[in-house]
Design a protein around this motif. Structure first.
Motif, short mmCIF file in Angstrom:
data_model
loop_
_atom_site.label_atom_id
_atom_site.label_comp_id
_atom_site.label_asym_id
_atom_site.label_seq_id
_atom_site.Cartn_x
_atom_site.Cartn_y
_atom_site.Cartn_z
N GLY A 1 -10.12 -0.48 -12.29
CA GLY A 1 -11.22 -0.20 -11.37
C GLY A 1 -10.88 -0.58 -9.93
N ASP A 2 -10.28 -1.76 -9.76
CA ASP A 2 -9.88 -2.19 -8.42
C ASP A 2 -8.82 -1.27 -7.83
N TYR A 3 -7.88 -0.87 -8.67
CA TYR A 3 -6.82 0.05 -8.22
C TYR A 3 -7.41 1.36 -7.73
N TYR A 4 -8.30 1.95 -8.52
CA TYR A 4 -8.86 3.25 -8.13
C TYR A 4 -9.75 3.15 -6.90
N ARG A 5 -10.49 2.05 -6.75
CA ARG A 5 -11.28 1.86 -5.52
C ARG A 5 -10.36 1.71 -4.32
N ARG A 6 -9.31 0.93 -4.46
CA ARG A 6 -8.37 0.74 -3.34
C ARG A 6 -7.64 2.04 -3.01
N LEU A 7 -7.25 2.77 -4.05
CA LEU A 7 -6.57 4.04 -3.82
C LEU A 7 -7.48 5.03 -3.09
N MET A 8 -8.76 5.06 -3.45
CA MET A 8 -9.70 5.94 -2.75
C MET A 8 -9.72 5.61 -1.26
N ARG A 9 -9.74 4.33 -0.93
CA ARG A 9 -9.73 3.93 0.49
C ARG A 9 -8.42 4.33 1.15
N LEU A 10 -7.30 4.14 0.46
CA LEU A 10 -6.00 4.51 1.02
C LEU A 10 -5.89 6.01 1.28
N LEU A 11 -6.48 6.80 0.41
CA LEU A 11 -6.42 8.25 0.57
C LEU A 11 -7.17 8.74 1.80
N GLU A 12 -8.02 7.88 2.36
CA GLU A 12 -8.77 8.22 3.56
C GLU A 12 -8.04 7.80 4.84
N THR A 13 -6.90 7.15 4.71
CA THR A 13 -6.18 6.66 5.88
C THR A 13 -5.23 7.71 6.44
N LEU A 14 -4.79 7.49 7.67
CA LEU A 14 -3.82 8.40 8.29
C LEU A 14 -2.51 8.42 7.53
N HIS B 1 0.82 -1.21 0.00
CA HIS B 1 0.00 0.00 0.00
C HIS B 1 0.86 1.26 0.00
N GLU B 2 2.00 1.21 0.64
CA GLU B 2 2.93 2.34 0.55
C GLU B 2 3.36 2.55 -0.90
N ASP B 3 3.68 1.46 -1.57
CA ASP B 3 4.07 1.54 -2.98
C ASP B 3 2.94 2.10 -3.83
N MET B 4 1.70 1.73 -3.49
CA MET B 4 0.56 2.22 -4.25
C MET B 4 0.40 3.74 -4.09
N LEU B 5 0.55 4.24 -2.87
CA LEU B 5 0.48 5.68 -2.66
C LEU B 5 1.62 6.40 -3.37
N LYS B 6 2.81 5.83 -3.31
CA LYS B 6 3.97 6.44 -3.97
C LYS B 6 3.75 6.45 -5.49
N PHE B 7 3.28 5.34 -6.03
CA PHE B 7 2.99 5.23 -7.46
C PHE B 7 1.98 6.31 -7.88
N ALA B 8 0.90 6.42 -7.12
CA ALA B 8 -0.14 7.39 -7.43
C ALA B 8 0.42 8.82 -7.41
N ALA B 9 1.24 9.12 -6.42
CA ALA B 9 1.82 10.46 -6.32
C ALA B 9 2.76 10.75 -7.48
N GLU B 10 3.57 9.76 -7.85
CA GLU B 10 4.53 9.95 -8.94
C GLU B 10 3.85 10.09 -10.30
N TRP B 11 2.77 9.36 -10.51
CA TRP B 11 2.10 9.36 -11.80
C TRP B 11 0.99 10.40 -11.92
N ALA B 12 0.60 11.04 -10.82
CA ALA B 12 -0.50 12.02 -10.86
C ALA B 12 -0.29 13.11 -11.91
N PRO B 13 0.92 13.70 -12.01
CA PRO B 13 1.10 14.76 -13.01
C PRO B 13 0.96 14.28 -14.46
N TYR B 14 1.04 12.98 -14.67
CA TYR B 14 1.00 12.43 -16.02
C TYR B 14 -0.31 11.70 -16.32
N GLY B 15 -1.31 11.91 -15.51
CA GLY B 15 -2.61 11.32 -15.76
C GLY B 15 -2.87 10.01 -15.05
#
Length: 90
Positions: free
Chosen positions: A34-47, A5-19
Motif C-alpha cells: 500500500g505504501d509503495y503504490y501510494r508513493r508511486l502514484m505521487r512519483l508518477l505526478e512528478t517531472l 525514487h529513481e529506482d522505484m520508477l525503474k522497478f515499476a517500469a520493469e515489472w509493469a508487464p508482469y503485473g
C-alpha cells in the motif's frame, strides 16, 4: 530526485508487464504494498516521471489504483486522495 525514487520508477517500469512485482516490493524498498503504490502514484505526478512513455505512466497509474482499491476501503480512499484523485468506488 534521489536514487531511491529513481529506482522505484525503474522497478515499476520493469515489472509493469508482469503485473507489478508486488512480492519484491518489501525486500527491495522496505515498504508495504500500500505504501509503495501510494508513493508511486505521487512519483508518477512528478517531472521526473515524464522520462517514461505516456502509455506506461497510464498503465502504472491504473495498476496503482487497482492495487490500492484491493487493499481495503480505507486504505484505497487514503491513497487515492493523497494522489489527488477521488475514489470512484466506495
Amino acid at each position: 530526485m534521489d536514487s531511491y525514487h529513481e529506482d522505484m520508477l525503474k522497478f515499476a517500469a520493469e515489472w509493469a508487464p508482469y503485473g507489478g512485482g508486488e512480492e519484491h516490493v518489501l525486500p527491495t524498498f522496505g515498504l508495504t504494498a500500500g505504501d509503495y503504490y501510494r508513493r508511486l502514484m505521487r512519483l508518477l505526478e512528478t517531472l521526473d516521471a515524464r522520462s517514461l512513455p505516456v502509455p506506461l505512466i497510464l498503465r502504472l497509474r491504473h495498476q496503482c489504483l487497482e492495487r490500492l482499491a484491493a487493499t481495503g476501503t480505507e486504505d484505497a480512499r487514503h491513497g487515492l486522495v493523497n494522489a489527488g484523485i477521488r475514489a470512484s468506488r466506495r
